[in-house]
Design a protein around this motif. Structure first.
Motif, PDB file in Angstrom:
ATOM      1  N   VAL A  93      16.743 -96.810 -19.189  1.00 16.72           N
ATOM      2  CA  VAL A  93      15.914 -97.725 -18.409  1.00 16.72           C
ATOM      3  C   VAL A  93      15.054 -96.884 -17.473  1.00 16.72           C
ATOM      4  O   VAL A  93      15.576 -96.131 -16.635  1.00 16.72           O
ATOM      5  CB  VAL A  93      16.770 -98.730 -17.618  1.00 16.72           C
ATOM      6  CG1 VAL A  93      15.882 -99.569 -16.698  1.00 16.72           C
ATOM      7  CG2 VAL A  93      17.546 -99.637 -18.574  1.00 16.72           C
ATOM      8  N   PHE A  94      13.755 -97.007 -17.628  1.00 18.49           N
ATOM      9  CA  PHE A  94      12.801 -96.213 -16.856  1.00 18.49           C
ATOM     10  C   PHE A  94      12.585 -96.810 -15.472  1.00 18.49           C
ATOM     11  O   PHE A  94      12.383 -96.089 -14.491  1.00 18.49           O
ATOM     12  CB  PHE A  94      11.479 -96.152 -17.632  1.00 18.49           C
ATOM     13  CG  PHE A  94      10.396 -95.355 -16.979  1.00 18.49           C
ATOM     14  CD1 PHE A  94      10.360 -93.978 -17.103  1.00 18.49           C
ATOM     15  CD2 PHE A  94       9.394 -95.978 -16.246  1.00 18.49           C
ATOM     16  CE1 PHE A  94       9.353 -93.235 -16.505  1.00 18.49           C
ATOM     17  CE2 PHE A  94       8.382 -95.254 -15.657  1.00 18.49           C
ATOM     18  CZ  PHE A  94       8.361 -93.868 -15.776  1.00 18.49           C
ATOM     19  N   ARG A 131       7.529-103.252  -9.024  1.00 17.37           N
ATOM     20  CA  ARG A 131       7.336-102.207  -8.014  1.00 17.37           C
ATOM     21  C   ARG A 131       7.991-100.895  -8.429  1.00 17.37           C
ATOM     22  O   ARG A 131       7.354 -99.832  -8.373  1.00 17.37           O
ATOM     23  CB  ARG A 131       7.884-102.679  -6.668  1.00 17.37           C
ATOM     24  CG  ARG A 131       7.709-101.657  -5.554  1.00 17.37           C
ATOM     25  CD  ARG A 131       8.147-102.219  -4.218  1.00 17.37           C
ATOM     26  NE  ARG A 131       7.996-101.237  -3.162  1.00 17.37           N
ATOM     27  CZ  ARG A 131       8.271-101.467  -1.881  1.00 17.37           C
ATOM     28  NH1 ARG A 131       8.711-102.669  -1.508  1.00 17.37           N
ATOM     29  NH2 ARG A 131       8.124-100.513  -0.976  1.00 17.37           N
ATOM     30  N   GLU A 132       9.258-100.953  -8.843  1.00 16.94           N
ATOM     31  CA  GLU A 132       9.958 -99.724  -9.239  1.00 16.94           C
ATOM     32  C   GLU A 132       9.313 -99.106 -10.467  1.00 16.94           C
ATOM     33  O   GLU A 132       9.173 -97.870 -10.539  1.00 16.94           O
ATOM     34  CB  GLU A 132      11.421-100.018  -9.515  1.00 16.94           C
ATOM     35  CG  GLU A 132      12.226 -98.765  -9.879  1.00 16.94           C
ATOM     36  CD  GLU A 132      13.697 -99.079 -10.100  1.00 16.94           C
ATOM     37  OE1 GLU A 132      14.362 -99.510  -9.136  1.00 16.94           O
ATOM     38  OE2 GLU A 132      14.170 -98.908 -11.250  1.00 16.94           O
ATOM     39  N   ILE A 133       8.898 -99.933 -11.410  1.00 16.84           N
ATOM     40  CA  ILE A 133       8.248 -99.413 -12.620  1.00 16.84           C
ATOM     41  C   ILE A 133       6.985 -98.652 -12.253  1.00 16.84           C
ATOM     42  O   ILE A 133       6.749 -97.531 -12.723  1.00 16.84           O
ATOM     43  CB  ILE A 133       7.929-100.557 -13.604  1.00 16.84           C
ATOM     44  CG1 ILE A 133       9.225-101.122 -14.201  1.00 16.84           C
ATOM     45  CG2 ILE A 133       7.004-100.074 -14.720  1.00 16.84           C
ATOM     46  CD1 ILE A 133       9.037-102.419 -14.952  1.00 16.84           C
ATOM     47  N   ASN A 134       6.144 -99.246 -11.402  1.00 14.99           N
ATOM     48  CA  ASN A 134       4.887 -98.597 -11.010  1.00 14.99           C
ATOM     49  C   ASN A 134       5.140 -97.306 -10.234  1.00 14.99           C
ATOM     50  O   ASN A 134       4.446 -96.296 -10.439  1.00 14.99           O
ATOM     51  CB  ASN A 134       4.038 -99.557 -10.174  1.00 14.99           C
ATOM     52  CG  ASN A 134       3.456-100.695 -10.995  1.00 14.99           C
ATOM     53  OD1 ASN A 134       3.351-100.594 -12.211  1.00 14.99           O
ATOM     54  ND2 ASN A 134       3.080-101.770 -10.339  1.00 14.99           N
ATOM     55  N   ASP A 147       8.447-102.173 -23.259  1.00 23.71           N
ATOM     56  CA  ASP A 147       9.148-103.223 -22.527  1.00 23.71           C
ATOM     57  C   ASP A 147      10.624-103.181 -22.898  1.00 23.71           C
ATOM     58  O   ASP A 147      10.988-103.119 -24.083  1.00 23.71           O
ATOM     59  CB  ASP A 147       8.574-104.597 -22.885  1.00 23.71           C
ATOM     60  CG  ASP A 147       7.160-104.796 -22.347  1.00 23.71           C
ATOM     61  OD1 ASP A 147       6.778-104.090 -21.399  1.00 23.71           O
ATOM     62  OD2 ASP A 147       6.440-105.654 -22.892  1.00 23.71           O
ATOM     63  N   GLY A 148      11.475-103.216 -21.881  1.00 15.81           N
ATOM     64  CA  GLY A 148      12.903-103.156 -22.120  1.00 15.81           C
ATOM     65  C   GLY A 148      13.571-104.505 -21.957  1.00 15.81           C
ATOM     66  O   GLY A 148      12.904-105.540 -21.854  1.00 15.81           O
ATOM     67  N   LYS A 166      15.477-109.115 -13.863  1.00 12.32           N
ATOM     68  CA  LYS A 166      14.300-108.271 -13.657  1.00 12.32           C
ATOM     69  C   LYS A 166      13.799-107.702 -14.983  1.00 12.32           C
ATOM     70  O   LYS A 166      14.594-107.264 -15.816  1.00 12.32           O
ATOM     71  CB  LYS A 166      14.627-107.106 -12.714  1.00 12.32           C
ATOM     72  CG  LYS A 166      14.842-107.523 -11.274  1.00 12.32           C
ATOM     73  CD  LYS A 166      14.994-106.303 -10.387  1.00 12.32           C
ATOM     74  CE  LYS A 166      15.114-106.692  -8.918  1.00 12.32           C
ATOM     75  NZ  LYS A 166      15.217-105.499  -8.044  1.00 12.32           N
ATOM     76  N   VAL A 167      12.476-107.706 -15.142  1.00 13.84           N
ATOM     77  CA  VAL A 167      11.890-107.056 -16.316  1.00 13.84           C
ATOM     78  C   VAL A 167      12.087-105.555 -16.178  1.00 13.84           C
ATOM     79  O   VAL A 167      12.199-105.015 -15.069  1.00 13.84           O
ATOM     80  CB  VAL A 167      10.384-107.383 -16.443  1.00 13.84           C
ATOM     81  CG1 VAL A 167      10.163-108.852 -16.653  1.00 13.84           C
ATOM     82  CG2 VAL A 167       9.613-106.894 -15.220  1.00 13.84           C
ATOM     83  N   THR A 168      12.167-104.878 -17.305  1.00 10.84           N
ATOM     84  CA  THR A 168      12.340-103.428 -17.275  1.00 10.84           C
ATOM     85  C   THR A 168      11.369-102.761 -18.248  1.00 10.84           C
ATOM     86  O   THR A 168      10.809-103.396 -19.136  1.00 10.84           O
ATOM     87  CB  THR A 168      13.772-103.010 -17.669  1.00 10.84           C
ATOM     88  OG1 THR A 168      13.965-103.231 -19.074  1.00 10.84           O
ATOM     89  CG2 THR A 168      14.806-103.767 -16.876  1.00 10.84           C
ATOM     90  N   VAL A 169      11.190-101.477 -18.041  1.00 14.23           N
ATOM     91  CA  VAL A 169      10.533-100.614 -19.015  1.00 14.23           C
ATOM     92  C   VAL A 169      11.550 -99.558 -19.410  1.00 14.23           C
ATOM     93  O   VAL A 169      12.301 -99.055 -18.560  1.00 14.23           O
ATOM     94  CB  VAL A 169       9.265 -99.960 -18.425  1.00 14.23           C
ATOM     95  CG1 VAL A 169       8.791 -98.798 -19.298  1.00 14.23           C
ATOM     96  CG2 VAL A 169       8.148-100.989 -18.282  1.00 14.23           C
ATOM     97  N   MET A 170      11.601 -99.252 -20.695  1.00 15.13           N
ATOM     98  CA  MET A 170      12.546 -98.242 -21.163  1.00 15.13           C
ATOM     99  C   MET A 170      11.791 -97.043 -21.731  1.00 15.13           C
ATOM    100  O   MET A 170      10.722 -97.179 -22.319  1.00 15.13           O
ATOM    101  CB  MET A 170      13.491 -98.821 -22.214  1.00 15.13           C
ATOM    102  CG  MET A 170      12.824 -99.455 -23.407  1.00 15.13           C
ATOM    103  SD  MET A 170      14.041-100.283 -24.494  1.00 15.13           S
ATOM    104  CE  MET A 170      12.947-100.835 -25.831  1.00 15.13           C
TER     105      MET A 170
END
Length: 234
Positions: free
Chosen positions: A25-26, A31-34, A121-122, A128-132
């Motif tokens: 999980v990236f 906010r955390e993703i950016n 997209d994770g 919460k949405v995530t990016v992986m």
């Protein structure tokens, strides 16, 4: 595209259920993703980016950030899904570097970094949405095939203003950069020309568009592009 979606779903499901997979999980939440994206970008050498949508608000933040990293040495190609980008956002992109920014058919968002991992997209985690970040071989292979298919559909974003045949390519870029509230100094740096050259081109653009101010130039530009689009559909 279908293959990438299947591989993405497989990896996301493995992460969600804590099964072993070459991915992590990236970031969680916008906010955390950016923030993580901004930190990681400084370490990337190459970035092959596909964006499925875009707004003026998003571009106002992302374009300066991208310019910073490109100036620092990042080799980037950014493809935007034409039908998912707002009209004014398309206009903004048309003023950007035509060797970097392209429109195409790109409905699935992803970023391939350094050719060794892909951001997708994770799974949704705790609402919460995530990016992986994925290094899984099958998923990375599907991402590469999707990228190759997307690239086959692309053309430079600057073509959005190609109907303005009485303006030179540089003047077309200048008039669109004017709409983003860029200063003369910022436009000069972006185009690699002097401020004096930018001001001379702005004066010529205002005259050609019969516009007393930059604001009116924006209105005239939209009117003329709107007439060009209507003319193509009749």
């Amino acid at each position: 595209m279908t293959r990438l979606q299947l591989e993405r779903s497989r990896v996301a499901d493995a992460l969600a259920h804590h099964r072993r997979v070459a991915a992590r999980v990236f970031g969680r939440g916008t906010r955390e993703i950016n923030e993580n994206m901004a930190r990681a970008a400084g370490t990337w050498r190459t970035l092959e980016s596909v964006r499925h949508s875009g707004t003026v608000q998003q571009l106002t933040t992302s374009l300066p950030n991208n310019a910073y990293f490109v100036e620092a040495g990042l080799q980037m190609v950014s493809v935007w899904n034409y039908s998912g980008v707002d009209p004014d956002a398309r206009l903004m992109l048309s003023g950007e570097d035509p060797a970097v920014y392209f429109f195409g058919f790109a409905p699935v968002q992803m970023k391939i970094t350094d050719g060794t991992s892909v951001l997708l997209d994770g799974p949704t985690i705790q609402g919460k949405v995530t990016v992986m970040e994925v290094r899984d071989t099958a998923c990375l292979s599907a991402a590469r095939s999707y990228w190759d298919a997307v690239i086959a559909t692309t053309y430079p974003c600057e073509a959005e203003t190609a109907a303005l045949v009485d303006l030179s390519p540089r003047q077309r870029r200048i008039v669109t950069l004017m709409l983003t509230s860029s200063s003369d100094d910022q436009i000069a740096r972006k185009l690699g020309v002097s401020v004096r050259t930018v001001r001379a081109d702005i004066a010529a653009v205002l005259d050609l568009l019969d516009a007393p101010t930059r604001f009116v130039a924006g209105l005239r530009l939209r009117e003329r592009l709107g007439m060009a689009v209507a003319g193509q559909t009749t």
